[in-house]
Design an enzyme around this catalytic site. Structure first.
Site, PDB file in Angstrom:
ATOM      1  N   HIS A 156      18.764  21.382 -32.503  1.00 24.77           N
ATOM      2  CA  HIS A 156      18.367  22.378 -31.485  1.00 24.77           C
ATOM      3  C   HIS A 156      17.648  21.708 -30.313  1.00 24.77           C
ATOM      4  O   HIS A 156      16.832  22.338 -29.652  1.00 24.77           O
ATOM      5  CB  HIS A 156      17.456  23.467 -32.073  1.00 24.77           C
ATOM      6  N   SER A 277      20.244   7.784  -4.280  1.00 27.94           N
ATOM      7  CA  SER A 277      20.359   9.023  -3.508  1.00 27.94           C
ATOM      8  C   SER A 277      20.248   8.681  -2.035  1.00 27.94           C
ATOM      9  O   SER A 277      19.577   7.722  -1.658  1.00 27.94           O
ATOM     10  CB  SER A 277      19.236   9.972  -3.921  1.00 27.94           C
ATOM     11  N   LYS A 283      15.440   7.632  -6.676  1.00 33.25           N
ATOM     12  CA  LYS A 283      16.487   8.057  -7.597  1.00 33.25           C
ATOM     13  C   LYS A 283      17.396   6.926  -8.077  1.00 33.25           C
ATOM     14  O   LYS A 283      17.739   6.025  -7.342  1.00 33.25           O
ATOM     15  CB  LYS A 283      17.371   9.127  -6.943  1.00 33.25           C
ATOM     16  N   GLU A 290      28.016  11.230 -15.676  1.00 35.96           N
ATOM     17  CA  GLU A 290      28.224  12.603 -15.183  1.00 35.96           C
ATOM     18  C   GLU A 290      29.695  12.850 -14.860  1.00 35.96           C
ATOM     19  O   GLU A 290      30.247  13.920 -15.148  1.00 35.96           O
ATOM     20  CB  GLU A 290      27.384  12.844 -13.924  1.00 35.96           C
TER      21      GLU A 290
END
Ligand code: ARG
Length: 454
Positions: A156, A277, A283, A290
């Site tokens: 979970h 970024s 970043k 992804e």
């Protein structure tokens, strides 16, 4: 270009219709499979005396030349051609005239395309299997280095029990191993030749289907002529295998993304496999993972497109089936691309062992072990579970952890608690004493690595 089937028609085909109908832009990649199949067919025609041995020889030699010329870039595929089958046949006839026109005796594009796609996808399956194996090897190398790296295991997405990073990684290796075995199964069922079914009904010529099948490395022939030309099961099966494997890569990607986040900081990817970024200088984004996660959706789409295209199609061949190629080639290309980049990305992972260990020390991850301690001292598990739960509740209230409670306090819950409990609930003990088969302990992990290296 004049159509092969122009005889029956009085008008030229409309340009838009021609473009709409044409598949060479996406089936052109099958040129080698097509030519290989045609050589096998022409050889059989000669052997059976359906065409002369001389004609058969000339056709085969010229087809081999055409293949070499396409490979060398000396012959370009004509985008105006209807499909790769028409293109190769037209080129053959251009080179050897009348004799070239004999190749298509006792054959239809219906069984030809069914053959080509199988020859083509067999090669793809072998390549994909190799790429999956490379990824498994990368995972195994990383697991080797992390047999004793403790991290929290989750259910979970809540900290559940301590595990080793190696055991975590090996879960993915086993999934990928199953993906390979699924591809093997698909290959086995795919490996039957449909050639000789002709348009749908077979032929009156004395052909030898087995001879063609054998020379092309098939295990046999697809028996029923209608089934031969209208079955695309193996294309769907491969799309399914790809979708499943992509699902595994996507779950792995999701965790790589999480593990790279500041919230986790369990691992770091090499700069070469991350991007920055354009606005936020701090970043470092896990774009590769992804994208793999994103491309999974596209492969699911390919599978659904195939299933939907085939649903409700009457026997035998229908032009709808031409749509199988774009879908399956997209899935094949996508998974190859993903696997090719995934393995080297895994190779660059640096593991932040301290952060993993620190995260594992929180969240009462050893509460099950505390209950097991009481069980070992003779208590029934359900009673032990309840006591362990009460002690966790007490710790939360007092803002402390199980390791820091005094024995006196433990004794107020059960007189079975002794000083050895601290050793028992120690994080290392909890992790490494789990030596059952497949578990996180070092021996169990080593056995898994050995099994996977097989
Ligand atoms: N390009 C076609 C396909 O991919 C080849 C078969 C065409 N057959 C036909 N009867 N028009 O399915």
């Amino acid at each position: 270009m004049a159509k092969m089937w122009a005889g029956r028609f009085k008008k030229e085909e409309n340009k838009e219709v021609n473009d709409f109908n044409s598949s060479i832009s996406f089936d052109g990649r099958m040129y080698e499979s097509d030519i290989t199949g045609s050589i096998a067919h022409a050889t059989m025609l000669g052997h059976q005396g359906i065409i002369s041995e001389d004609d058969s020889k000339l056709i085969c030699e010229t087809l081999a030349d055409i293949l070499a010329d396409i490979k060398d870039g000396k012959l370009e595929l004509d985008p105006e051609a209807e499909d790769i089958h028409m293109f190769v046949e037209a080129e053959l006839t251009k080179r050897i005239g009348e004799v070239g026109k004999r190749l298509h005796t006792s054959r239809s594009r219906n069984d030809q395309v069914a053959l080509d796609i199988r020859i083509e996808l067999r090669k793809d399956i072998i390549e994909i299997k190799g790429l999956i194996q490379n990824l498994i090897n990368s995972i195994l190398n990383l697991a080797e280095k992390n047999k004793e790296t403790i991290m929290p295991g989750y259910t979970h997405l809540q900290r559940a029990q301590p595990i080793t990073y190696a055991n975590y990684l090996l879960a993915y290796a086993y999934m990928l191993k199953r993906d390979i075995s699924r591809l093997d199964d698909t290959y086995k069922r795919m490996n039957y030749s449909p050639l000789g079914a002709c348009a749908l009904a077979g032929t009156t010529y004395d052909i030898n289907r087995e001879m063609v099948a054998k020379s092309l490395g098939f295990d046999g022939i697809v028996m029923n002529s209608l089934d031969s030309v209208s079955d695309r099961d193996s294309v769907v099966e491969l799309a399914n295998d790809i979708a499943l494997c992509m699902m595994h890569l996507s779950r792995f990607s999701e965790e790589i993304i999480l593990h790279c986040s500041w919230e986790f900081k369990f691992i770091e990817l090499d700069d070469a496999y991350s991007t920055g970024s354009s606005i936020m200088p701090q970043k470092k984004n896990p774009d590769i993972a992804e994208l793999v996660r994103g491309k999974t959706g596209r492969c699911y789409g390919d599978l659904i497109a195939l299933l939907t295209m085939l649903k409700g199609l009457p026997l035998a061949y229908n032009k709808d089936m031409q749509e199988d190629k774009e879908a399956i080639f997209d899935a094949v290309d996508t998974i190859k691309q993903c696997l090719k980049i995934f393995a080297p990305m895994i190779d660059t992972i640096t593991v932040n062992k301290e952060n993993m260990r620190r995260a594992a020390a929180k969240g009462f991850i050893n509460a099950t072990d505390l209950a097991d301690y009481l069980v070992k001292k003779g208590m029934a598990f359900r009673d032990a579970y309840k006591i362990s739960g009460s002690i966790v509740g007490y710790c939360i209230e007092k803002n402390t952890i199980l390791e820091d409670l005094s024995l006196d306090i433990y004794k107020t819950y059960s007189d079975k608690f002794e000083n050895d409990l601290y050793e028992y609930i120690n994080l290392e003990t909890c992790t490494f004493k789990r030596t059952s088969m497949g578990a996180s302990g070092v021996k169990s992990v080593e056995a898994q690595i050995k099994d996977l290296r097989g």
